[in-house]
Write a protein that holds these residues in place. Structure first.
Motif, mmCIF file in Angstrom:
data_model
loop_
_atom_site.group_PDB
_atom_site.id
_atom_site.type_symbol
_atom_site.label_atom_id
_atom_site.label_comp_id
_atom_site.label_asym_id
_atom_site.label_seq_id
_atom_site.Cartn_x
_atom_site.Cartn_y
_atom_site.Cartn_z
ATOM 1 N N ARG A 190 0.822 -1.216 0.000
ATOM 2 C CA ARG A 190 0.000 0.000 0.000
ATOM 3 C C ARG A 190 0.857 1.267 0.000
ATOM 4 O O ARG A 190 0.620 2.190 -0.790
ATOM 5 N N ASP A 191 1.867 1.326 0.858
ATOM 6 C CA ASP A 191 2.708 2.528 0.921
ATOM 7 C C ASP A 191 3.498 2.712 -0.374
ATOM 8 O O ASP A 191 3.629 3.833 -0.886
ATOM 9 N N SER A 248 1.103 3.775 -3.211
ATOM 10 C CA SER A 248 0.332 4.993 -2.933
ATOM 11 C C SER A 248 1.213 6.213 -2.745
ATOM 12 O O SER A 248 0.830 7.329 -3.115
ATOM 13 N N TRP A 276 -1.337 4.044 -7.535
ATOM 14 C CA TRP A 276 -2.706 3.715 -7.134
ATOM 15 C C TRP A 276 -3.696 4.859 -7.348
ATOM 16 O O TRP A 276 -4.806 4.621 -7.855
ATOM 17 N N LEU A 278 -5.662 -3.092 -4.151
ATOM 18 C CA LEU A 278 -4.433 -2.701 -3.465
ATOM 19 C C LEU A 278 -4.433 -3.371 -2.102
ATOM 20 O O LEU A 278 -5.362 -3.158 -1.305
ATOM 21 N N ASP A 310 -1.915 -5.218 1.302
ATOM 22 C CA ASP A 310 -0.637 -5.148 2.000
ATOM 23 C C ASP A 310 0.012 -6.501 2.202
ATOM 24 O O ASP A 310 1.216 -6.574 2.462
#
Length: 362
Positions: A321-322, A325, A331, A349, A351
């Protein structure tokens, strides 16, 4: 419709069933083994011979009968008419004796860059025929299979947590009877192919430990490939269907192919390679953290989803995610593209790799 013949058994059937070989395409065959049968015929109009082996006497006879014979360039380091995917030992032949620079893989890359042949029409033809032949062989491998793509960066090192995680992802997908397809290079791609190639967790753990001795293909491709070939040779396989395939390219010459696919579909054209890889991923694509090459693959996959109205859309799952994003903010763009479109239902998306496996095996 022309019929491709790529085994001597198929040629024997054709010789038994017909008086003429018109319309056939003989691909990469040793015709010396059937020379007497062919010399007994005299009409070869419409027959195309793609590479292979034949005596001067047989070649002359076929040409007199109006066959078309495509030769192999004397400097071509690979067979452009091959009917099967590469094996790792083919691409790395000679590694243990003369080093990586002497292998067909390394020589093919140098041939692809050779300025003396780059604008040679015959060389361009050979490269195009090679890639078409590889595409045909890849189609044969994936026919009837549910194929899932695993995309990710080449810089992930053996021995790292990211490498082990990608390997366990590949193993889980293969255990779900999915054929794992990657870009065929090092890093996360190698890890996913490795995980799929190993049929047990114990075998995978042992392979991960052995490979960690040479973490990266830099600075020594030879050492990196040698330990991998040893690991592959130690993995006992009991037959059964293929579990993974690597689809690399000589366009990225600095990235050597990994050895853990059941077959290696290596292309000269990166455009054909990338589009062909994604087009065959009919069960979805999972994308691990990566950089420019991985981003390109994401948007190639997204284009198919964006315009895929009214068809069964396969999931696209981004892991991290990080990363997707913030570090490389792909994303938000995917969300904007997916607004009010069917693709929004299949782009995810997450993790964790467990979430990715669940989405791809549901």
């Amino acid at each position: 419709m022309p019929t491709e013949i790529d085994t001597l058994t198929a040629l024997d059937r054709a010789l038994a069933d017909r008086a003429s070989l018109a319309g056939l395409r003989l691909q990469d065959l040793d015709l010396r083994a059937r020379e007497e049968q062919l010399l007994a015929l005299d009409d070869f109009e419409g027959l195309v011979v793609l590479g292979g082996e034949l005596s001067p006497r047989l070649e002359h006879h076929l040409r007199l009968g109006r066959a078309i014979i495509f030769p192999t360039g004397p400097r071509c380091p690979v067979d452009p008419y091959r009917a099967r995917l590469y094996t790792p030992h083919e691409l790395y032949e000679g590694l243990d004796r003369e080093g990586y620079a002497a292998t067909p893989d390394s020589r093919a890359y140098r041939w692809s860059l050779d300025t003396a042949t780059r604008h040679d029409a015959f060389v361009s033809l050979l490269r195009a025929i090679h890639d078409d032949s590889i595409g045909d062989a890849l189609d044969e491998l994936v026919a009837g299979r549910r194929v899932v793509g695993v995309m990710g960066g080449h810089a992930v090192e053996r021995g790292s947590q990211q490498y082990a995680a990608a390997a366990r992802l590949g193993h889980a997908l293969a255990e779900a009877d999915l054929l794992v397809a990657t870009g065929g290079g090092p890093g996360a791609m190698e890890a996913a192919n490795l995980g799929a190639y190993c049929r047990t967790h114990d075998r995978l753990d042992a392979a991960l430990a052995a490979l960690a001795a040479v973490p990266s293909f830099l600075p020594d491709v030879g050492a990196w490939a040698a330990v991998a070939l040893d690991v592959r040779d130690e993995i006992v396989r009991d037959g059964g269907p293929a579990r993974s395939v690597g689809v690399p390219t000589w366009f990225y010459g600095h990235e050597p192919p990994n050895v853990f696919g059941d077959g290696i579909a290596k292309f000269f054209s990166n455009a054909l390679r990338e589009d062909g890889l994604l087009a065959r991923c009919n069960a979805g694509v999972v994308v691990l953290p990566g950089a420019a090459g991985t981003v390109q693959e994401i948007f190639q996959a997204t284009t198919r989803l964006y315009y895929g109205v009214g068809v069964n859309l396969a999931p696209l799952v981004l892991v991290g995610r990080d990363h997707w994003s913030s570090a490389i903010p792909v994303w938000p763009t995917l969300e904007a593209l997916g607004a009010q479109r069917e693709m929004a239902q299949v782009v995810h998306l997450v993790d964790s790799l467990d979430e990715a496996v669940q989405l791809l095996t549901a």
